[in-house]
Design a protein around this motif. Structure first.
Motif, PDB file in Angstrom:
ATOM      1  N   PHE B 210       0.844  -1.198   0.000  1.00 51.50           N
ATOM      2  CA  PHE B 210       0.000   0.000   0.000  1.00 51.50           C
ATOM      3  C   PHE B 210       0.882   1.251   0.000  1.00 51.50           C
ATOM      4  O   PHE B 210       1.970   1.252   0.572  1.00 51.50           O
ATOM      5  CB  PHE B 210      -0.878   0.051   1.261  1.00 51.50           C
ATOM      6  N   LEU B 211       0.380   2.283  -0.612  1.00 52.37           N
ATOM      7  CA  LEU B 211       1.020   3.588  -0.500  1.00 52.37           C
ATOM      8  C   LEU B 211       0.140   4.441   0.418  1.00 52.37           C
ATOM      9  O   LEU B 211      -1.081   4.320   0.398  1.00 52.37           O
ATOM     10  CB  LEU B 211       1.139   4.243  -1.873  1.00 52.37           C
ATOM     11  N   VAL B 212       0.770   5.271   1.231  1.00 53.48           N
ATOM     12  CA  VAL B 212       0.025   6.130   2.154  1.00 53.48           C
ATOM     13  C   VAL B 212      -0.029   7.520   1.529  1.00 53.48           C
ATOM     14  O   VAL B 212       0.993   8.169   1.358  1.00 53.48           O
ATOM     15  CB  VAL B 212       0.708   6.168   3.534  1.00 53.48           C
ATOM     16  N   ARG B 213      -1.233   7.960   1.160  1.00 49.35           N
ATOM     17  CA  ARG B 213      -1.338   9.222   0.419  1.00 49.35           C
ATOM     18  C   ARG B 213      -1.066  10.429   1.302  1.00 49.35           C
ATOM     19  O   ARG B 213      -0.677  11.477   0.829  1.00 49.35           O
ATOM     20  CB  ARG B 213      -2.733   9.365  -0.176  1.00 49.35           C
ATOM     21  N   ASP B 246      -1.066   6.393  -8.710  1.00 49.16           N
ATOM     22  CA  ASP B 246       0.128   6.058  -9.474  1.00 49.16           C
ATOM     23  C   ASP B 246       1.068   5.206  -8.620  1.00 49.16           C
ATOM     24  O   ASP B 246       1.491   5.633  -7.540  1.00 49.16           O
ATOM     25  CB  ASP B 246       0.843   7.344  -9.922  1.00 49.16           C
ATOM     26  N   GLY B 247       1.370   4.015  -9.097  1.00 42.62           N
ATOM     27  CA  GLY B 247       2.203   3.086  -8.333  1.00 42.62           C
ATOM     28  C   GLY B 247       3.615   3.586  -8.100  1.00 42.62           C
ATOM     29  O   GLY B 247       4.346   3.046  -7.281  1.00 42.62           O
ATOM     30  N   ARG B 248       4.001   4.654  -8.815  1.00 38.68           N
ATOM     31  CA  ARG B 248       5.361   5.188  -8.660  1.00 38.68           C
ATOM     32  C   ARG B 248       5.419   6.337  -7.651  1.00 38.68           C
ATOM     33  O   ARG B 248       6.465   6.962  -7.473  1.00 38.68           O
ATOM     34  CB  ARG B 248       5.878   5.655 -10.020  1.00 38.68           C
ATOM     35  N   ALA B 249       4.288   6.636  -7.000  1.00 42.58           N
ATOM     36  CA  ALA B 249       4.239   7.740  -6.024  1.00 42.58           C
ATOM     37  C   ALA B 249       5.067   7.378  -4.788  1.00 42.58           C
ATOM     38  O   ALA B 249       5.333   6.205  -4.537  1.00 42.58           O
ATOM     39  CB  ALA B 249       2.796   8.004  -5.627  1.00 42.58           C
ATOM     40  N   PRO B 250       5.492   8.399  -4.015  1.00 40.01           N
ATOM     41  CA  PRO B 250       6.241   8.095  -2.787  1.00 40.01           C
ATOM     42  C   PRO B 250       5.402   7.257  -1.814  1.00 40.01           C
ATOM     43  O   PRO B 250       4.175   7.293  -1.860  1.00 40.01           O
ATOM     44  CB  PRO B 250       6.529   9.472  -2.176  1.00 40.01           C
ATOM     45  N   THR B 251       6.081   6.498  -0.951  1.00 41.72           N
ATOM     46  CA  THR B 251       5.375   5.640   0.007  1.00 41.72           C
ATOM     47  C   THR B 251       4.454   6.449   0.913  1.00 41.72           C
ATOM     48  O   THR B 251       3.373   5.998   1.271  1.00 41.72           O
ATOM     49  CB  THR B 251       6.396   4.884   0.880  1.00 41.72           C
ATOM     50  N   GLN B 298      -5.655  -7.806  -6.066  1.00 37.61           N
ATOM     51  CA  GLN B 298      -4.914  -8.457  -7.158  1.00 37.61           C
ATOM     52  C   GLN B 298      -3.550  -8.961  -6.655  1.00 37.61           C
ATOM     53  O   GLN B 298      -3.041  -8.492  -5.644  1.00 37.61           O
ATOM     54  CB  GLN B 298      -4.678  -7.468  -8.312  1.00 37.61           C
ATOM     55  N   THR B 299      -2.989  -9.889  -7.397  1.00 35.61           N
ATOM     56  CA  THR B 299      -1.666 -10.407  -7.043  1.00 35.61           C
ATOM     57  C   THR B 299      -0.668  -9.250  -6.983  1.00 35.61           C
ATOM     58  O   THR B 299      -0.630  -8.413  -7.893  1.00 35.61           O
ATOM     59  CB  THR B 299      -1.179 -11.398  -8.123  1.00 35.61           C
ATOM     60  N   ASP B 300       0.111  -9.215  -5.968  1.00 33.43           N
ATOM     61  CA  ASP B 300       1.122  -8.166  -5.761  1.00 33.43           C
ATOM     62  C   ASP B 300       0.531  -6.756  -5.671  1.00 33.43           C
ATOM     63  O   ASP B 300       1.260  -5.762  -5.745  1.00 33.43           O
ATOM     64  CB  ASP B 300       2.203  -8.182  -6.855  1.00 33.43           C
ATOM     65  N   GLN B 301      -0.767  -6.662  -5.528  1.00 32.96           N
ATOM     66  CA  GLN B 301      -1.450  -5.372  -5.326  1.00 32.96           C
ATOM     67  C   GLN B 301      -1.057  -4.350  -6.391  1.00 32.96           C
ATOM     68  O   GLN B 301      -0.732  -3.201  -6.098  1.00 32.96           O
ATOM     69  CB  GLN B 301      -1.158  -4.803  -3.921  1.00 32.96           C
ATOM     70  N   ILE B 302      -1.095  -4.799  -7.634  1.00 32.67           N
ATOM     71  CA  ILE B 302      -0.774  -3.847  -8.690  1.00 32.67           C
ATOM     72  C   ILE B 302      -1.715  -4.033  -9.882  1.00 32.67           C
ATOM     73  O   ILE B 302      -2.194  -5.137 -10.149  1.00 32.67           O
ATOM     74  CB  ILE B 302       0.709  -3.973  -9.132  1.00 32.67           C
ATOM     75  N   LEU B 392      -0.800   1.112 -11.179  1.00 26.41           N
ATOM     76  CA  LEU B 392      -1.704   1.561 -10.115  1.00 26.41           C
ATOM     77  C   LEU B 392      -1.470   0.752  -8.847  1.00 26.41           C
ATOM     78  O   LEU B 392      -1.287  -0.466  -8.909  1.00 26.41           O
ATOM     79  CB  LEU B 392      -3.167   1.393 -10.551  1.00 26.41           C
ATOM     80  N   ARG B 393      -1.481   1.446  -7.711  1.00 27.38           N
ATOM     81  CA  ARG B 393      -1.385   0.785  -6.410  1.00 27.38           C
ATOM     82  C   ARG B 393      -2.517   1.301  -5.526  1.00 27.38           C
ATOM     83  O   ARG B 393      -3.016   2.395  -5.749  1.00 27.38           O
ATOM     84  CB  ARG B 393      -0.068   1.155  -5.716  1.00 27.38           C
ATOM     85  N   PRO B 394      -2.857   0.548  -4.487  1.00 25.48           N
ATOM     86  CA  PRO B 394      -3.826   1.089  -3.529  1.00 25.48           C
ATOM     87  C   PRO B 394      -3.159   2.233  -2.749  1.00 25.48           C
ATOM     88  O   PRO B 394      -2.071   2.065  -2.208  1.00 25.48           O
ATOM     89  CB  PRO B 394      -4.128  -0.075  -2.591  1.00 25.48           C
ATOM     90  N   GLY B 395      -3.795   3.385  -2.755  1.00 21.55           N
ATOM     91  CA  GLY B 395      -3.275   4.515  -1.988  1.00 21.55           C
ATOM     92  C   GLY B 395      -4.240   4.778  -0.844  1.00 21.55           C
ATOM     93  O   GLY B 395      -5.382   5.181  -1.049  1.00 21.55           O
TER      94      GLY B 395
END
Lengths: 361, 463
Positions: B210-213, B246-251, B298-302, B392-395
């Motif tokens: 997960f990314l923390v927005r 965006d899956g490339r966003a900071p954690t 989804q697998t690997d959350q992506i 895409l990642r869960p934010g």
């Protein structure tokens, strides 16, 4: 045009800002940013000159340092502006004047004052330079003064023309005739009211911290109005001289004197205020400081101070020296008009015009 | 250890809810201290990333465009929560929200017309000029003028609760331990969305992706202590507001700019190259919140949002450019998923589209038919290179787990009684009203309303 490094940083910052847009209510920069389809060197030259350095977007930025995005629009735009003032400056050999602001001011003051001291001494004679004097024209004939400054004014206007033409084309403005009157009028109104220093809420700008303040805007108004009054005093004086055949000195209750004294006092207060504002500016908003920004303030201040001193010195032995110093300040100011901070007003006005014009497209 | 300072009201957390409580308490005569865990530059919790709240209003005066009355507001809230709300508190929140704009303006906060790109929110949501950090700065300035004492970087807060009564607390600042006591405590220190360990307890290993927005400081330290002290809980630990970003966003702390709005204009596949949900079910602002959970499953959350050149320029610009390729094959290589599977998915999708008149600003009639998972709107063939992909990642934005409160913002104890001197406001109690789903600006509204209630009640109790 800004260097690749500054452009790259400005584009990085604008790309993040354009995905955020929280600041679009603060000033004209952000709505203009949203209209751009891509960020390029040219529209950074436009956007950076549209920025009035009020600081609101920095103080309110969720991505400002210590955030890893390290967003600082005022600082990068200030750098981009400085580079655009340099790159467009005509003639090119004067470009170092921007990068060495204080040195250019000091040199031009020194040279101008020395020249006038020499001239006055030559005219009055070494032994009489300190003799009590009433009339300037005994120290320097009107025709000489008028010739020097007419020539200087011509040089200034040519330099403006060449410099601003380049900038105009660079930010893709069409021919001046094809821009609507409404755009001109809106741009001039924004420039004269300094709309973009009101923070979007009317409470002012944030250059010295998190609390909004209207003082920078007020002091700038004083300077601008004071400048116009002094300029009018000169025009009226010229008319008196040539049109009415009434030469100076003028009494306290004549139009040239009233305009000049009022304008001079406004300039003193306004310049002192702007100087003070500069001292309290949040250093994070400033990318570089080579004295360029303050050079105009300092010159305007000393020009008015010495100008206001002239009628007081009339009839004393100080008049000769003071007149030379004053005329030296004025000539240095003319050099600043052409190659110093004074041009910022035109760059901003053109950027505001481009903004208004884009809105109509 | 220094000597014990005493305040009438101690507020934990300096976001909007805490600041509102502190100001209200101080205006009611209380001496107030705010403990903020973040450094000054990063103060304000998730409020720093917000931009509006949702006030009820009958008039449509500036900054609102048109009226948004009680009944409509309540309907909206009941719809999104699926009834998972405390009715009395929901009604209280809606009624009290009517005063939010005036109160904030009186406390130095400026508003502006709705931001561009915020579809349909002009009538319901009031936007802060300059965003949430501008609001935070104004409220801190106002609080300081009232004499509210703020401590930044107050970490390791340790509450001393006797039975159900708050006695005092210790905190650390620059490795010194301080003890302060207070008549009342207002807990306004947010949820636990930045605590990946705690998220992992609820979500399993998936939480590591997960990314923390928002703020990295919402670790749930206060929430944990209140729950451990056996105050009544609302919500479940695995309930959170998570959007696809965006899956490339900071954690941490990526905020609004990590959004990717291209989903409804193309398809989304997992890393097996398969679609898994209707991308065109509704407008993106109404759907992005379910996509966080969809991708988490989804697998690997992506996931990968894939569009072709026809979609370029039709959605909000992103900070990072998409991965681009002239061929589907090349795109699959760039995002490292099986090219054959992606090609097959796109071929099937293209074959299933039925032609209609495309309009991305309306629920148009471009859809697919006869697929296992159809796309309801904006379905156009993906056939025009170059092709784009956004990972895409869960934010995660905020968590719903919290403490139960009554209409005086007082914590509840298991026996059905209210705690005397501990109050809660903001995300830590938002689950009382928003047990499920999401409504734009509701979090800030709850924070505002309960901040004011908590501040007033705490000041009353302290005297």
């Amino acid at each position: 045009m800004p260097t690749d490094k500054t452009t790259a940083e400005a584009i990085r910052v604008m790309t993040i800002c354009n995905a955020c847009r929280y600041c679009e209510g603060h000033c004209a920069v952000f709505p203009a940013m949203e209209r751009q389809t891509a960020f390029t060197k040219n529209n950074i030259e436009f956007l950076s000159n549209l920025c009035h350095q009020c600081g609101a977007c920095y103080q309110h930025c969720q991505y400002a340092d210590p955030h890893e995005f390290d967003i600082n629009v005022p600082a990068v735009f200030e750098q981009a502006r400085l580079e655009s003032y340099t790159q467009f400056l005509w003639p090119a050999f004067m470009q170092p004047a921007v990068l060495n602001g204080s040195r250019f001011m000091a040199t031009s003051l020194l040279v101008s004052i020395s020249l006038f001291l020499l001239a006055v001494t030559e005219q009055a004679g070494v032994s009489h330079i300190l003799a009590p004097q009433v009339n300037f024209y005994n120290l320097m004939p009107h025709s000489v003064m008028a010739s020097i400054f007419s020539f200087a004014a011509l040089a200034v206007v040519i330099s403006w023309w060449m410099t601003l033409r380049e900038y105009w084309h660079s930010i893709s403005l069409p021919s001046p005739w094809s821009i609507g009157m409404a755009s001109y009028s809106a741009a001039i109104t924004s420039a004269l009211t300094l709309k973009n220093l009101d923070g979007g809420h009317g409470d002012g700008c944030y250059e010295s911290g998190e609390s909004p303040s209207l003082w920078k805007r007020r002091f700038h108004h004083l300077v601008l109005i004071g400048f116009f009054l002094c300029f009018s005093a000169t025009l009226v004086g010229t008319f008196y001289h040539y049109g009415l055949d009434v030469p100076a000195p003028y009494g306290w209750l004549t139009l040239p004197k009233i305009l000049g004294v009022t304008g001079g006092i406004m300039l003193l207060v306004g310049c002192a205020g702007l100087f003070r504002t500069k001292q309290t500016t949040d250093h994070r908003l400033v990318s570089s400081d080579n004295g360029y920004g303050m050079s105009l303030t300092v010159l305007l201040f000393f020009t008015s101070l010495t100008g206001l001193g002239l009628p007081i010195a009339q009839g004393t032995g100080a008049l000769g020296l003071l007149l030379a110093v004053h005329l030296g300040c004025v000539l240095a100011l003319f050099l600043n008009f052409a190659w110093g901070k004074f041009t910022h007003g035109f760059f901003r006005l053109i950027a505001l015009l481009a903004d208004e014009h884009q809105k109509t497209q | 250890m220094t000597s014990t300072d005493h305040f009438d009201v101690i507020v934990l957390g300096g976001g909007q809810a805490g600041l509102t409580a502190a100001i209200t308490a101080a205006e009611n005569g209380a001496s107030v201290c705010i403990l903020e865990v973040a450094p000054r530059a990063m103060r304000g919790g998730n409020t720093r990333h917000t931009r509006n709240l949702r006030p009820m209003h009958e008039s449509g005066a500036f900054p609102m465009e048109g009226a948004y009355g009680f009944d409509e507001y309540l309907d909206d809230l009941l719809r999104v929560t699926g009834g998972e709300t405390d009715h009395a508190l929901a009604e209280l929140t809606i009624r009290e929200s009517e005063h939010a704009i005036t109160w904030l303006q009186d406390h130095g906060v400026a508003f502006q017309p709705p931001l561009s790109g915020t579809l349909h929110l002009g009538r319901t949501n009031a936007f802060f000029l300059g965003g949430g950090k501008a609001l935070v700065n104004s409220l801190y300035r106002f609080a300081a003028n009232l004499g509210v004492h703020t401590v930044y970087e107050a970490t390791n807060i340790d509450l001393n609760i006797s039975g159900t009564r708050f006695i005092d607390l210790t905190y650390q600042q620059e490795s010194n331990t301080h003890r302060i006591s207070g008549h009342c405590l207002v807990a306004a220190a947010g949820g636990f969305e930045a605590n990946l360990d705690w998220l992992e307890e609820a979500w399993g290993p998936a939480a590591r992706n997960f990314l923390v927005r928002g703020t990295p400081y919402n670790k749930g330290n206060i929430l944990r202590q209140l729950l451990d002290a056996e105050f009544k809980q609302v919500g479940d630990p695995d309930q959170c507001h998570a959007v696809a970003i965006d899956g490339r966003a900071p954690t941490y702390d990526g905020g609004i700019v990590s959004r990717v709005d291209s989903v409804p204009l193309g398809i989304v596949v997992n890393n097996a190259g398969k679609r898994f949900f209707d991308e065109g079910e509704d407008f993106w602002p109404k759907r992005y919140a379910i996509w966080g959970r969809l991708i988490a499953a989804q697998t690997d959350q992506i996931g990968y949002a894939i569009t072709d050149a026809k979609a370029d320029g039709l959605f909000m610009p992103t900070v990072l450019p998409p991965l681009k390729s002239k061929t589907i094959d090349g795109l699959a290589k760039q995002i490292d998923i099986p090219a054959a599977a992606l090609l097959q998915t796109i071929d099937q999708f293209n074959a299933a589209t039925i032609s209609g008149s495309f309009n991305h600003q309306a629920l148009d009639d471009c859809r697919t038919q006869d697929l296992l998972i159809n796309k309801s709107h904006w379905a156009r063939k993906i056939d025009t290179p170059p092709y784009s992909a956004y990972p895409l990642r869960p934010g995660i934005t905020f968590t719903y787990l919290g403490v139960a409160v009554d209409n005086q913002a007082r914590l509840q104890v298991g026996s059905g009684n209210a705690c005397e001197n501990i109050f809660a406001a903001g995300e830590v109690m938002a689950g009382n009203i928003l047990g499920h789903g999401y409504l734009a600006g509701i979090g800030m509204t709850i924070g505002h309303v309960f901040g004011r209630i908590a501040g007033k009640e705490a000041a009353k109790h302290a005297h």
